[in-house]
Scaffold this motif. Structure first.
Motif, short mmCIF file in Angstrom:
data_model
loop_
_atom_site.label_atom_id
_atom_site.label_comp_id
_atom_site.label_asym_id
_atom_site.label_seq_id
_atom_site.Cartn_x
_atom_site.Cartn_y
_atom_site.Cartn_z
N ALA A 19 50.30 40.25 43.12
CA ALA A 19 50.99 39.38 42.16
C ALA A 19 50.44 37.96 42.20
N MET A 20 50.12 37.48 43.39
CA MET A 20 49.54 36.14 43.53
C MET A 20 48.16 36.06 42.87
N LEU A 21 47.35 37.10 43.05
CA LEU A 21 46.02 37.13 42.43
C LEU A 21 46.13 37.19 40.92
N LYS A 22 47.08 37.97 40.43
CA LYS A 22 47.28 38.06 38.98
C LYS A 22 47.67 36.70 38.40
N LYS A 23 48.58 36.02 39.08
CA LYS A 23 49.04 34.70 38.61
C LYS A 23 47.88 33.70 38.62
N ALA A 24 46.96 33.86 39.58
CA ALA A 24 45.82 32.94 39.68
C ALA A 24 44.76 33.21 38.62
N GLY A 25 44.81 34.40 37.99
CA GLY A 25 43.87 34.69 36.91
C GLY A 25 43.05 35.96 37.06
N ILE A 111 37.95 41.38 38.60
CA ILE A 111 38.80 42.57 38.45
C ILE A 111 39.21 43.03 39.85
N VAL A 112 40.51 43.18 40.03
CA VAL A 112 41.03 43.63 41.33
C VAL A 112 41.61 45.03 41.17
N LEU A 113 41.02 45.99 41.91
CA LEU A 113 41.54 47.35 41.93
C LEU A 113 42.60 47.42 43.03
N ARG A 186 49.94 32.72 50.49
CA ARG A 186 49.52 32.21 49.19
C ARG A 186 48.26 31.35 49.33
N ARG A 187 48.22 30.51 50.34
CA ARG A 187 47.05 29.64 50.55
C ARG A 187 45.80 30.48 50.82
N LEU A 188 45.91 31.49 51.70
CA LEU A 188 44.77 32.37 52.01
C LEU A 188 44.31 33.11 50.76
N THR A 189 45.28 33.60 49.97
CA THR A 189 44.96 34.37 48.77
C THR A 189 44.25 33.51 47.73
N ARG A 195 36.92 31.49 45.69
CA ARG A 195 35.55 31.87 46.07
C ARG A 195 35.03 32.99 45.19
N LEU A 196 35.89 33.95 44.91
CA LEU A 196 35.49 35.07 44.05
C LEU A 196 35.20 34.61 42.63
#
Length: 201
Positions: A19-25, A111-113, A186-189, A195-196
């Motif tokens: 969910a955090m990755l999705k919110k980040a884009g 893209i995150v699987l 959240r900070r680590l994510t 970077r990705l």
């Protein structure tokens, strides 16, 4: 384009990180959701499951009783392998279809699987990165007891029915340690996502 695998163990917090990755884009491809969709009434995987497991696994409306199926395979390794051999090819087909669609419309996407059984299913070999959301087993058990209101013995049995989180951690190219605060996770994510994103640009 960056194609990233995201996995973890039960109660490690993979869904939170997703969910955090999705919110980040990031664009998330959720294998659990796909697995629910491909076994809907009338579809090929549905027909194969009913043929192998019988009409006893159906709800009154004819859909598959996923809880009952889960109980069956939890206690029977051979039936678990049988179910996976039915469902996984259909999930893989839909995952690949979604990837191709995203490649056309968002060529620089991250893209995150989001796949719980990413490593077990051998779907991690051709990915840019493999993110494992990690917590030590004792924290997994504590969180599972609290979340599902189950005994320590039941929580331990569920954790031990999966590949150990330590094994998964060894397969990772990136590890998000979720044994601390939500703010730390959240900070680590977000650091990893930046970077990705930079390397995808």
């Amino acid at each position: 384009m960056q194609l990233i695998g995201l996995t973890g163990g039960i109660a490690t917090g993979k869904s939170t990180v997703s969910a955090m990755l999705k919110k980040a884009g990031a664009i998330i491809i959720d294998a659990d959701r796909i697995a629910r969709d491909v076994i809907k009434k009338g579809l090929p995987a549905y027909r194969e499951i009913v043929a192998q497991f019988g009409i006893e696994v159906l709800l009154p409306d004819g859909e598959i009783n996923r809880n009952m199926l889960g109980d069956i395979i939890f206690n029977d390794h051979q039936k678990k392998q049988l179910l996976n051999s039915i469902v996984h090819p259909h999930v893989n087909q839909e995952v690949n279809r979604q990837i191709k669609k995203i490649q056309k419309t968002h060529p620089n996407a991250v893209i995150v699987l989001d796949i719980p059984l990413l490593i077990e299913a051998g779907m991690h070999d051709d990915l840019s990165e493999i993110i494992v959301v990690y917590t030590p087993q004792d924290i997994q058990i504590q969180r599972l007891m609290q979340r599902d209101r189950i005994s320590e013995a039941d929580a331990l049995a569920r954790v031990q029915s999966q590949m150990s989180i330590e094994e998964k951690k060894q397969q990772a190219t990136l590890v998000i340690d979720n044994s601390g605060t939500i703010e730390n996770t959240r900070r680590l994510t977000l650091d990893i996502f930046k970077r990705l994103k930079d390397s995808a640009a």
